[in-house]
Write an enzyme that holds these catalytic residues in place. Sequence first.
Site, PDB file in Angstrom:
ATOM      1  NE  ARG A  37      -3.459  -1.803   3.060  1.00 23.75           N
ATOM      2  CZ  ARG A  37      -4.875  -1.824   2.779  1.00 23.75           C
ATOM      3  NH1 ARG A  37      -5.193  -0.731   2.152  1.00 23.75           N
ATOM      4  NH2 ARG A  37      -5.440  -2.791   3.010  1.00 23.75           N
ATOM      5  CB  CYS A  44      -5.809  -1.674  11.413  1.00 22.73           C
ATOM      6  SG  CYS A  44      -6.299  -1.009  12.894  1.00 22.73           S
ATOM      7  CE  LYS A  53     -14.263   1.410  14.872  1.00 19.06           C
ATOM      8  NZ  LYS A  53     -14.151   0.024  14.194  1.00 19.06           N
ATOM      9  CB  SER A 147      -8.634 -10.582   6.201  1.00 20.82           C
ATOM     10  OG  SER A 147      -8.634  -9.228   6.765  1.00 20.82           O
ATOM     11  N   GLY A 184     -23.101  -8.517  10.989  1.00 22.73           N
ATOM     12  CA  GLY A 184     -21.992  -8.572  11.681  1.00 22.73           C
ATOM     13  C   GLY A 184     -21.585  -7.384  12.147  1.00 22.73           C
ATOM     14  CB  ILE A 186     -18.214  -4.641   8.715  1.00 26.55           C
ATOM     15  CG1 ILE A 186     -16.853  -4.979   9.058  1.00 26.55           C
ATOM     16  CG2 ILE A 186     -18.401  -3.576   7.352  1.00 26.55           C
ATOM     17  CD1 ILE A 186     -16.126  -5.274   7.676  1.00 26.55           C
ATOM     18  CB  VAL A 239     -28.551 -10.665  -0.946  1.00 29.17           C
ATOM     19  CG1 VAL A 239     -28.695 -10.136  -2.321  1.00 29.17           C
ATOM     20  CG2 VAL A 239     -29.303  -9.696   0.105  1.00 29.17           C
ATOM     21  N   GLY A 274     -18.033 -10.757   5.877  1.00 31.25           N
ATOM     22  CA  GLY A 274     -16.928 -11.457   6.478  1.00 31.25           C
ATOM     23  C   GLY A 274     -15.738 -11.091   5.885  1.00 31.25           C
ATOM     24  CG  HIS A 447     -20.149   7.597  43.350  1.00 32.20           C
ATOM     25  ND1 HIS A 447     -21.168   7.019  42.644  1.00 32.20           N
ATOM     26  CD2 HIS A 447     -20.670   8.822  43.810  1.00 32.20           C
ATOM     27  CE1 HIS A 447     -22.114   7.779  42.891  1.00 32.20           C
ATOM     28  NE2 HIS A 447     -21.903   8.799  43.618  1.00 32.20           N
TER      29      HIS A 447
HETATM   30  P1  FAD Z   1      -3.696  -6.050   7.765  1.00 32.48           P
HETATM   31  O1  FAD Z   1      -4.216  -5.125   8.624  1.00 32.48           O
HETATM   32  O2  FAD Z   1      -4.851  -6.456   6.736  1.00 32.48           O
HETATM   33  O3  FAD Z   1      -2.446  -5.907   6.990  1.00 32.48           O
HETATM   34  C1  FAD Z   1      -1.920  -6.489   6.051  1.00 32.48           C
HETATM   35  C2  FAD Z   1      -0.907  -5.766   5.090  1.00 32.48           C
HETATM   36  O4  FAD Z   1      -0.213  -6.569   4.261  1.00 32.48           O
HETATM   37  C3  FAD Z   1      -1.859  -4.985   4.263  1.00 32.48           C
HETATM   38  O5  FAD Z   1      -1.480  -3.552   4.415  1.00 32.48           O
HETATM   39  C4  FAD Z   1      -1.480  -5.508   2.849  1.00 32.48           C
HETATM   40  O6  FAD Z   1      -1.598  -4.158   1.823  1.00 32.48           O
HETATM   41  C5  FAD Z   1      -0.254  -5.930   2.860  1.00 32.48           C
HETATM   42  N1  FAD Z   1       0.105  -6.947   1.947  1.00 32.48           N
HETATM   43  C6  FAD Z   1      -0.555  -8.161   1.711  1.00 32.48           C
HETATM   44  N2  FAD Z   1       0.053  -8.856   1.129  1.00 32.48           N
HETATM   45  C7  FAD Z   1       1.295  -8.303   0.614  1.00 32.48           C
HETATM   46  C8  FAD Z   1       2.406  -8.413  -0.270  1.00 32.48           C
HETATM   47  N3  FAD Z   1       2.483  -9.752  -0.790  1.00 32.48           N
HETATM   48  N4  FAD Z   1       3.354  -7.836  -0.028  1.00 32.48           N
HETATM   49  C9  FAD Z   1       3.406  -6.605   0.588  1.00 32.48           C
HETATM   50  N5  FAD Z   1       2.467  -6.182   1.275  1.00 32.48           N
HETATM   51  C10 FAD Z   1       1.169  -7.167   1.206  1.00 32.48           C
HETATM   52  N6  FAD Z   1     -10.364  -4.879  14.298  1.00 32.48           N
HETATM   53  C11 FAD Z   1     -10.189  -4.315  15.707  1.00 32.48           C
HETATM   54  O7  FAD Z   1      -9.516  -4.805  16.263  1.00 32.48           O
HETATM   55  N7  FAD Z   1     -10.893  -3.068  16.052  1.00 32.48           N
HETATM   56  C12 FAD Z   1     -11.791  -2.354  14.874  1.00 32.48           C
HETATM   57  O8  FAD Z   1     -12.401  -1.415  15.289  1.00 32.48           O
HETATM   58  C13 FAD Z   1     -11.697  -2.720  13.709  1.00 32.48           C
HETATM   59  N8  FAD Z   1     -12.456  -2.399  12.904  1.00 32.48           N
HETATM   60  C14 FAD Z   1     -12.490  -2.600  11.506  1.00 32.48           C
HETATM   61  C15 FAD Z   1     -13.245  -1.892  10.529  1.00 32.48           C
HETATM   62  C16 FAD Z   1     -13.234  -2.295   9.278  1.00 32.48           C
HETATM   63  C17 FAD Z   1     -13.899  -1.475   8.423  1.00 32.48           C
HETATM   64  C18 FAD Z   1     -12.444  -3.478   8.851  1.00 32.48           C
HETATM   65  C19 FAD Z   1     -12.303  -3.886   7.267  1.00 32.48           C
HETATM   66  C20 FAD Z   1     -11.634  -4.079   9.843  1.00 32.48           C
HETATM   67  C21 FAD Z   1     -11.693  -3.842  11.201  1.00 32.48           C
HETATM   68  N9  FAD Z   1     -10.965  -4.473  11.955  1.00 32.48           N
HETATM   69  C22 FAD Z   1     -10.890  -4.168  13.341  1.00 32.48           C
HETATM   70  C23 FAD Z   1     -10.297  -5.660  11.787  1.00 32.48           C
HETATM   71  C24 FAD Z   1      -8.491  -5.248  11.627  1.00 32.48           C
HETATM   72  O9  FAD Z   1      -8.390  -4.244  10.613  1.00 32.48           O
HETATM   73  C25 FAD Z   1      -7.976  -6.541  11.331  1.00 32.48           C
HETATM   74  O10 FAD Z   1      -8.220  -7.439  12.230  1.00 32.48           O
HETATM   75  C26 FAD Z   1      -6.245  -6.163  11.286  1.00 32.48           C
HETATM   76  O11 FAD Z   1      -6.055  -4.985  10.328  1.00 32.48           O
HETATM   77  C27 FAD Z   1      -5.402  -7.226  10.956  1.00 32.48           C
HETATM   78  O12 FAD Z   1      -4.001  -6.767  10.914  1.00 32.48           O
HETATM   79  P2  FAD Z   1      -2.931  -7.623  10.123  1.00 32.48           P
HETATM   80  O13 FAD Z   1      -1.721  -7.014  10.263  1.00 32.48           O
HETATM   81  O14 FAD Z   1      -3.345  -8.978  10.126  1.00 32.48           O
HETATM   82  O15 FAD Z   1      -3.611  -7.340   8.824  1.00 32.48           O
HETATM   83  P1  NAI Z   2     -18.581 -10.659  10.576  1.00 33.87           P
HETATM   84  O1  NAI Z   2     -18.189 -12.202  10.631  1.00 33.87           O
HETATM   85  O2  NAI Z   2     -18.702 -10.047  11.979  1.00 33.87           O
HETATM   86  O3  NAI Z   2     -20.041 -10.681   9.959  1.00 33.87           O
HETATM   87  C1  NAI Z   2     -20.554 -11.401   8.847  1.00 33.87           C
HETATM   88  C2  NAI Z   2     -22.119 -11.533   9.031  1.00 33.87           C
HETATM   89  O4  NAI Z   2     -22.483 -11.843   7.566  1.00 33.87           O
HETATM   90  C3  NAI Z   2     -22.562 -12.705   9.855  1.00 33.87           C
HETATM   91  O5  NAI Z   2     -23.437 -12.262  10.615  1.00 33.87           O
HETATM   92  C4  NAI Z   2     -22.862 -13.664   8.921  1.00 33.87           C
HETATM   93  O6  NAI Z   2     -23.896 -14.747   9.361  1.00 33.87           O
HETATM   94  C5  NAI Z   2     -23.339 -12.914   7.776  1.00 33.87           C
HETATM   95  N1  NAI Z   2     -23.518 -13.322   6.514  1.00 33.87           N
HETATM   96  C6  NAI Z   2     -22.623 -14.271   6.079  1.00 33.87           C
HETATM   97  N2  NAI Z   2     -22.910 -14.850   4.482  1.00 33.87           N
HETATM   98  C7  NAI Z   2     -24.168 -14.169   4.287  1.00 33.87           C
HETATM   99  C8  NAI Z   2     -25.014 -13.930   3.265  1.00 33.87           C
HETATM  100  N3  NAI Z   2     -24.605 -14.699   2.112  1.00 33.87           N
HETATM  101  N4  NAI Z   2     -26.103 -13.454   3.407  1.00 33.87           N
HETATM  102  C9  NAI Z   2     -26.536 -12.382   4.572  1.00 33.87           C
HETATM  103  N5  NAI Z   2     -25.434 -12.788   5.772  1.00 33.87           N
HETATM  104  C10 NAI Z   2     -24.447 -13.318   5.558  1.00 33.87           C
HETATM  105  O7  NAI Z   2     -17.890 -10.200   9.375  1.00 33.87           O
HETATM  106  P2  NAI Z   2     -17.811  -8.405   8.991  1.00 33.87           P
HETATM  107  O8  NAI Z   2     -18.630  -7.585   9.637  1.00 33.87           O
HETATM  108  O9  NAI Z   2     -17.915  -8.431   7.486  1.00 33.87           O
HETATM  109  O10 NAI Z   2     -16.305  -7.976   9.571  1.00 33.87           O
HETATM  110  C11 NAI Z   2     -15.141  -8.810   9.166  1.00 33.87           C
HETATM  111  C12 NAI Z   2     -14.290  -8.891  10.110  1.00 33.87           C
HETATM  112  O11 NAI Z   2     -13.579  -7.450  10.436  1.00 33.87           O
HETATM  113  C13 NAI Z   2     -14.855  -9.446  11.398  1.00 33.87           C
HETATM  114  O12 NAI Z   2     -14.057 -10.959  11.627  1.00 33.87           O
HETATM  115  C14 NAI Z   2     -14.293  -8.761  12.681  1.00 33.87           C
HETATM  116  O13 NAI Z   2     -13.733  -8.989  13.500  1.00 33.87           O
HETATM  117  C15 NAI Z   2     -13.621  -7.283  11.978  1.00 33.87           C
HETATM  118  N6  NAI Z   2     -13.854  -6.058  12.292  1.00 33.87           N
HETATM  119  C16 NAI Z   2     -14.057  -5.711  13.605  1.00 33.87           C
HETATM  120  C17 NAI Z   2     -14.419  -4.678  14.033  1.00 33.87           C
HETATM  121  C18 NAI Z   2     -14.452  -4.330  15.538  1.00 33.87           C
HETATM  122  O14 NAI Z   2     -13.697  -5.031  16.176  1.00 33.87           O
HETATM  123  N7  NAI Z   2     -15.091  -3.312  16.142  1.00 33.87           N
HETATM  124  C19 NAI Z   2     -15.074  -3.899  13.161  1.00 33.87           C
HETATM  125  C20 NAI Z   2     -15.153  -4.360  11.799  1.00 33.87           C
HETATM  126  C21 NAI Z   2     -14.570  -5.548  11.453  1.00 33.87           C
END
Ligand code: FAD
Ligand code: NAI
Length: 468
Positions: A37, A44, A53, A147, A184, A186, A239, A274, A447
Amino acid sequence: MAESTYDVVVIGGGPGGYVCAIRAAQLGFKVACVEKRPALGGTCLNVGCIPSKALLTASEKFEEAKHGLAKFGVKVGGVELDLPGMMKHKDEVVKSNTGGVEFLFKKNKIDWIKGAGTIVAKDTVSVDANGGTTLKATKAIIIATGSEVTPLPGIEIDEEKIVSSTGALTLAEVPKRLVVIGGGVIGLELGSVWGRLGAQVTVVEFLDRILPGMDGEVSKQMQRILAKQGMTFKLGAKVTGAKTTNTGVALTVEPAKGGDAETLEADAVLVAIGRRPHTQGLGLENVGVAMDDRGRVRIDHHFQTNVPGIYAIGDVVEGPMLAHKAEDEGVALAEILAGQAGHVNYDVIPGVVYTWPEVASVGKGEEDLKAAGVAYKAGKFPFTANGRARAINATEGFVKILADARTDKVLGVHMIGPNVSEMVAEVTLAMEFGASAEDIARTCHSHPTLSEVTKEAALAVDGRPLHM
Ligand code: FAD
Ligand code: NAI
């Protein structure tokens, strides 16, 4: 092609990879981190936790200014949404966070190798960008590639009308009708953002409950609370098709168990069913790194893959896909590589949903304990009976503590309420120390604070809450 040698080469600069790189550098290793990137911080910081957030907080402020402040005797007129202004806030927050990681890399003398990394041999990573670079790793290659969004067959994400979480962070206008596929984390967080800004939000969820995996009582109550806020739920539904029209998208929705289909019209659709491990183009096949049946990189208790010297952490391996889980694995692995006793306690990883009110949970839920045949006592206390919650007009929700019936050891804590994302830290620490519910009940809590609800829930485990 340029060639450099490092002790540790980390592929992926997300919370798993960048934290692992920092800890490894602190421990004296020469470290490179490959990230494709344009900014460090991974999903994250760029398109996940941090921007979502920022929008959650900004939309909460909008909602509060419109509907919440009057209750405090604060009159505000002419509240208007400035969506570009809100997006600017989000972008600035992202930039300062990703820039912060870049600064930390410089401070710790970690080389950021820009480009996509491919493992070409057991100790070699090749990077495509800037004419190509070969990185030799004398100690470890660490896969931290995270992921990506799980696609829904038959529904093409265009990031305009049909968006993933990434597109849902940058919509140019508030859709009148937003359909969220997946109830879920998101779906509920980003559904809340756009709902507060004026969208009519319908969540289509395959299962018969939202937030699967969380304590059942929390799921039920959260659904009631969000429905009261105006979110509509279609549970047990899937869907099966999407047609983009001039005005929006027509979705075909069917009962999950079969039956008549109906059409849902939407201006925008968020696919949030997911995330899946990201391993494409990584070259795992070149060295024979084994995967599990869900496409995750398989590791042992020391994060090592089946190939000696190649390790993996974060979303690309099993366990909850959470930033703090990835970070803790990064630290533990760096320490293991340095000959220390790095360790992650997977029984005590908190999870938070940043809706309003928030949801926070750590340890086992009631369903888990029943399924495992563990006898437990539950103590629950509502925010309605807490002075501080009344003062801030945020009385929805509760804290529930589950403790072993015989030993009183805390096995799980489940919260819905204001600021429970912060409150969960106290009980997480308690659980790390193997605390009993009585330990929490006998701890002096200031408190008036929301944390007194936790103390009262701990007292309730023994049937003696003071304020109820
Ligand atoms: P990533 O953060 O996915 O980082 C992996 C990096 O590897 C990426 O930047 C990618 O570009 C890079 N990469 C991949 N392949 C290659 C390659 N071959 N060469 C070079 N670079 C590469 N988690 C929470 O705990 N709290 C939250 O509030 C939260 N909110 C979220 C909201 C959303 C919308 C989403 C999508 C996720 C959220 N998550 C949250 C989940 C969180 O983002 C992930 O669990 C976390 O980022 C995982 O960290 P990671 O380092 O494993 O992977
Ligand atoms: P999720 O696993 O939380 O929720 C996905 C939902 O989609 C589930 O309820 C599942 O039953 C449903 N689903 C699956 N297939 C479906 C279909 N065909 N039709 C309708 N519903 C279906 O995944 P989400 O929300 O996409 O988040 C992905 C990951 O990112 C999670 O594992 C989560 O841990 C992480 N994340 C964490 C956050 C946090 O910690 N606050 C915020 C956002 C994401």
